[in-house]
Motif scaffolding. Structure first.
Motif: not given
Length: 174
Positions: A100-125
């Motif tokens: 699980q490492g740096a992933l929260s319990d919620e992110e580990y259960a639903d790994p798609f959240l990691v991508f949503q949160r990353a791209f909510n905070k930072h753009s592709l650019k």
């Protein structure tokens, strides 16, 4: 209306030009193991500070990894736009190669959240700027380092690598 496939710009390093993020993740982890990818990413972050060249004997390793990571980020962005399209099995004890490492319990259960949160905070650019900067500065003994918030991008990218591995392990193939 004709459906347009997303190009992740992976033809050079993977010979792959399709539009499915999971196929690109398979190709990425076929070329780089999870631990190798995370280690090389860490080294690319570390070497600009050391003012040393990361791979003096073969700098093409850094360039190749840069290209594959760039495609990985594009696939992650595409995945963040359509998380409900893919079905995953539930996490079973001892099932994953990824801790699980740096992933929260919620992110580990639903790994798609990691991508949503990353791209909510930072753009592709922002991610492109980040990986271009660390690749550039790790290829030469420069006195400068990449500008911007590289730590946040680095942490999100580490989590995306873990999440992609978990998604590949838990996916239900159609």
């Amino acid at each position: 209306m004709k459906k347009r496939k997303t190009d992740f710009e992976a033809a050079f390093w993977a010979g792959y030009t399709g539009g499915c993020p999971l196929q690109l993740f398979d190709a990425f982890f076929g070329k780089h193991s999870l631990s190798e990818a995370k280690g090389l990413l860490f080294s690319m972050m570390e070497y600009p500070v050391k003012k040393k060249v990361l791979s003096e004997k073969d700098p093409s390793v850094v360039f190749y990894f840069y290209l594959s990571l760039r495609s990985f980020i594009r696939a992650g962005f595409r995945l963040s736009l359509m998380p409900d399209k893919h079905t995953l099995t539930q996490a079973a004890a001892g099932m994953s190669q990824v801790m699980q490492g740096a992933l929260s319990d919620e992110e580990y259960a639903d790994p798609f959240l990691v991508f949503q949160r990353a791209f909510n905070k930072h753009s592709l650019k922002d991610f492109d700027f980040f990986i271009t900067g660390i690749a550039y500065f790790s290829l030469g003994p420069y006195g400068d380092s990449p500008e911007g918030n590289s730590i946040s991008s680095f942490l999100h990218l580490q989590k995306m690598l873990d999440a992609a591995q978990i998604i590949l392990e838990r996916r239900i193939k159609d």
